[in-house]
Design a protein around this motif. Structure first.
Motif, mmCIF file in Angstrom:
data_model
loop_
_atom_site.group_PDB
_atom_site.id
_atom_site.type_symbol
_atom_site.label_atom_id
_atom_site.label_comp_id
_atom_site.label_asym_id
_atom_site.label_seq_id
_atom_site.Cartn_x
_atom_site.Cartn_y
_atom_site.Cartn_z
ATOM 1 N N PRO A 123 4.752 -8.900 -10.219
ATOM 2 C CA PRO A 123 5.160 -7.849 -9.284
ATOM 3 C C PRO A 123 5.241 -6.487 -9.965
ATOM 4 C CG PRO A 123 6.965 -9.418 -9.672
ATOM 5 C CD PRO A 123 5.789 -9.889 -10.450
ATOM 6 N N VAL A 124 4.712 -5.479 -9.289
ATOM 7 C CA VAL A 124 4.793 -4.097 -9.748
ATOM 8 C C VAL A 124 5.241 -3.237 -8.574
ATOM 9 C CG1 VAL A 124 3.061 -4.311 -11.574
ATOM 10 C CG2 VAL A 124 2.344 -3.682 -9.280
ATOM 11 N N PHE A 125 5.951 -2.162 -8.884
ATOM 12 C CA PHE A 125 6.430 -1.250 -7.849
ATOM 13 C C PHE A 125 5.951 0.152 -8.188
ATOM 14 C CE2 PHE A 125 9.001 -4.977 -7.523
ATOM 15 C CZ PHE A 125 9.223 -5.112 -6.158
ATOM 16 N N THR A 126 5.340 0.810 -7.202
ATOM 17 C CA THR A 126 4.759 2.131 -7.414
ATOM 18 C C THR A 126 5.147 3.070 -6.275
ATOM 19 O OG1 THR A 126 2.730 1.516 -6.241
ATOM 20 C CG2 THR A 126 2.748 1.180 -8.635
ATOM 21 N N PRO A 135 12.091 17.882 -1.815
ATOM 22 C CA PRO A 135 13.216 16.983 -1.570
ATOM 23 C C PRO A 135 12.962 16.136 -0.309
ATOM 24 C CG PRO A 135 14.026 19.141 -2.168
ATOM 25 C CD PRO A 135 12.537 19.270 -1.974
ATOM 26 N N GLY A 136 13.379 14.905 -0.378
ATOM 27 C CA GLY A 136 13.203 14.007 0.760
ATOM 28 C C GLY A 136 13.109 12.564 0.314
ATOM 29 N N ASN A 137 12.808 11.718 1.250
ATOM 30 C CA ASN A 137 12.677 10.291 0.962
ATOM 31 C C ASN A 137 11.203 9.921 0.903
ATOM 32 O OD1 ASN A 137 15.376 10.711 1.950
ATOM 33 N ND2 ASN A 137 15.549 8.507 2.044
ATOM 34 N N TYR A 138 10.877 9.077 -0.056
ATOM 35 C CA TYR A 138 9.510 8.632 -0.262
ATOM 36 C C TYR A 138 9.495 7.114 -0.433
ATOM 37 C CZ TYR A 138 8.637 13.566 -0.964
ATOM 38 O OH TYR A 138 8.545 14.915 -0.784
ATOM 39 N N GLY A 139 8.344 6.563 -0.191
ATOM 40 C CA GLY A 139 8.222 5.110 -0.279
ATOM 41 C C GLY A 139 7.990 4.601 -1.680
ATOM 42 N N ILE A 140 8.453 3.390 -1.902
ATOM 43 C CA ILE A 140 8.119 2.615 -3.094
ATOM 44 C C ILE A 140 7.462 1.352 -2.560
ATOM 45 C CG2 ILE A 140 8.971 1.318 -5.087
ATOM 46 C CD1 ILE A 140 11.337 3.251 -5.228
ATOM 47 N N VAL A 141 6.293 1.046 -3.090
ATOM 48 C CA VAL A 141 5.524 -0.090 -2.585
ATOM 49 C C VAL A 141 5.452 -1.181 -3.644
ATOM 50 C CG1 VAL A 141 3.268 -0.826 -1.711
ATOM 51 C CG2 VAL A 141 4.156 1.428 -1.113
ATOM 52 N N GLY A 142 5.766 -2.395 -3.228
ATOM 53 C CA GLY A 142 5.615 -3.548 -4.107
ATOM 54 C C GLY A 142 4.197 -4.071 -4.016
ATOM 55 N N ALA A 150 -0.752 -21.412 1.170
ATOM 56 C CA ALA A 150 -0.786 -21.066 2.595
ATOM 57 C C ALA A 150 0.620 -21.037 3.185
ATOM 58 C CB ALA A 150 -1.649 -22.068 3.347
ATOM 59 N N ASN A 151 1.616 -21.444 2.416
ATOM 60 C CA ASN A 151 2.983 -21.496 2.918
ATOM 61 C C ASN A 151 3.683 -20.140 2.909
ATOM 62 O OD1 ASN A 151 2.780 -24.262 3.330
ATOM 63 N ND2 ASN A 151 3.429 -24.714 1.255
ATOM 64 N N TYR A 152 3.060 -19.117 2.304
ATOM 65 C CA TYR A 152 3.707 -17.812 2.185
ATOM 66 C C TYR A 152 2.753 -16.671 2.474
ATOM 67 C CZ TYR A 152 7.564 -20.220 -0.097
ATOM 68 O OH TYR A 152 8.625 -21.053 -0.369
ATOM 69 N N VAL A 153 3.329 -15.592 3.011
ATOM 70 C CA VAL A 153 2.663 -14.300 3.127
ATOM 71 C C VAL A 153 3.576 -13.278 2.464
ATOM 72 C CG1 VAL A 153 1.349 -14.855 5.217
ATOM 73 C CG2 VAL A 153 3.649 -13.871 5.420
ATOM 74 N N LEU A 154 3.009 -12.143 2.079
ATOM 75 C CA LEU A 154 3.776 -11.095 1.401
ATOM 76 C C LEU A 154 3.991 -9.908 2.333
ATOM 77 C CD1 LEU A 154 1.801 -11.451 -1.884
ATOM 78 C CD2 LEU A 154 4.275 -11.732 -1.727
ATOM 79 N N ALA A 155 5.173 -9.292 2.235
ATOM 80 C CA ALA A 155 5.495 -8.128 3.062
ATOM 81 C C ALA A 155 6.441 -7.199 2.303
ATOM 82 C CB ALA A 155 6.144 -8.574 4.372
ATOM 83 N N GLN A 156 6.524 -5.963 2.761
ATOM 84 C CA GLN A 156 7.431 -4.974 2.187
ATOM 85 C C GLN A 156 8.756 -4.991 2.938
ATOM 86 O OE1 GLN A 156 6.493 -3.018 -0.528
ATOM 87 N NE2 GLN A 156 4.559 -4.128 -0.475
ATOM 88 N N ALA A 157 9.852 -4.834 2.231
ATOM 89 C CA ALA A 157 11.153 -4.658 2.887
ATOM 90 C C ALA A 157 11.124 -3.311 3.607
ATOM 91 C CB ALA A 157 12.284 -4.683 1.858
ATOM 92 N N PRO A 158 11.683 -3.227 4.807
ATOM 93 C CA PRO A 158 11.677 -1.952 5.536
ATOM 94 C C PRO A 158 12.279 -0.798 4.727
ATOM 95 C CG PRO A 158 12.348 -3.725 6.994
ATOM 96 C CD PRO A 158 12.263 -4.308 5.612
ATOM 97 N N LEU A 164 12.753 5.902 -2.574
ATOM 98 C CA LEU A 164 12.720 6.951 -3.601
ATOM 99 C C LEU A 164 13.227 8.243 -2.968
ATOM 100 C CD1 LEU A 164 11.948 8.085 -6.394
ATOM 101 C CD2 LEU A 164 9.646 8.438 -5.496
ATOM 102 N N VAL A 165 14.326 8.742 -3.492
ATOM 103 C CA VAL A 165 14.929 9.966 -2.961
ATOM 104 C C VAL A 165 14.753 11.079 -3.984
ATOM 105 C CG1 VAL A 165 17.050 11.058 -2.131
ATOM 106 C CG2 VAL A 165 16.634 8.624 -1.663
#
Length: 169
Positions: A123-126, A135-142, A150-158, A164-165
């Motif tokens: 796992p990496v986060f960028t 200034p503001g809020n920005y996304g961090i993506v995993g 096949a038992n799993y899919v990947l998603a981002q937490a809301p 990132l502030v």
């Protein structure tokens, strides 16, 4: 009597359990007799067209021997993949400061599964927010992982969308 499994769907949970009970579709129990009905998926794994098999424990005072039981399976069961969620650790930086190394976690494993049995990679986060961001809020993506089961899919937490502030210096 005939006991027929019923269609069911669930999210992968590492078990073959079904939350729906089969039905007695032919014949009936005599007055005072009881039956505990259950059904199970053929495998724990995600997929369509899963076979559900019925079972029964009949209490008739004779160990169920007063009945001839026919079981009818259902082949329309569905097990959908569980979701593994990338969750970024929140970060606050001042305008002009370098964005530090971003971290986070991956959660959502079920049924005693291990991460390396569900995904490959690291796992990496960028973030695409440069140090000169307003200034503001920005996304961090995993990222960095690929589902190998096949038992799993990947998603981002809301919350990753604003993790990132950037504040005024």
């Amino acid at each position: 009597i005939t006991i027929t499994a019923r269609s069911d769907s669930k999210t992968y949970d590492g078990t073959t359990d079904s939350s729906i009970a089969p039905l007695i579709t032919s014949g009936s129990l005599a007055a005072g007799d009881t039956a505990a009905l259950a059904q199970r998926y053929d495998t724990k794994d995600a997929g369509n067209g899963k076979t559900l098999s019925a079972s029964a424990a009949i209490d008739d005072g004779n160990g169920g021997a007063n009945y001839t039981v026919t079981y009818v399976p259902d082949e329309t069961g569905v097990v959908t993949p569980a979701t593994l969620v990338y969750t970024a650790d929140p970060v606050v930086v001042h305008t002009g400061d370098s964005v530090p190394a971003l971290t986070g976690s991956v959660g959502g494993l079920v049924g005693g599964d291990a991460l390396n049995d569900a995904v490959s990679g690291t796992p990496v986060f960028t973030s695409t927010a440069p140090s000169t961001s307003d200034p503001g809020n920005y996304g961090i993506v995993g990222g960095g992982l690929k589902a190998i089961s096949a038992n799993y899919v990947l998603a981002q937490a809301p919350a990753n969308a604003t993790a990132l502030v950037v504040t005024d210096s």
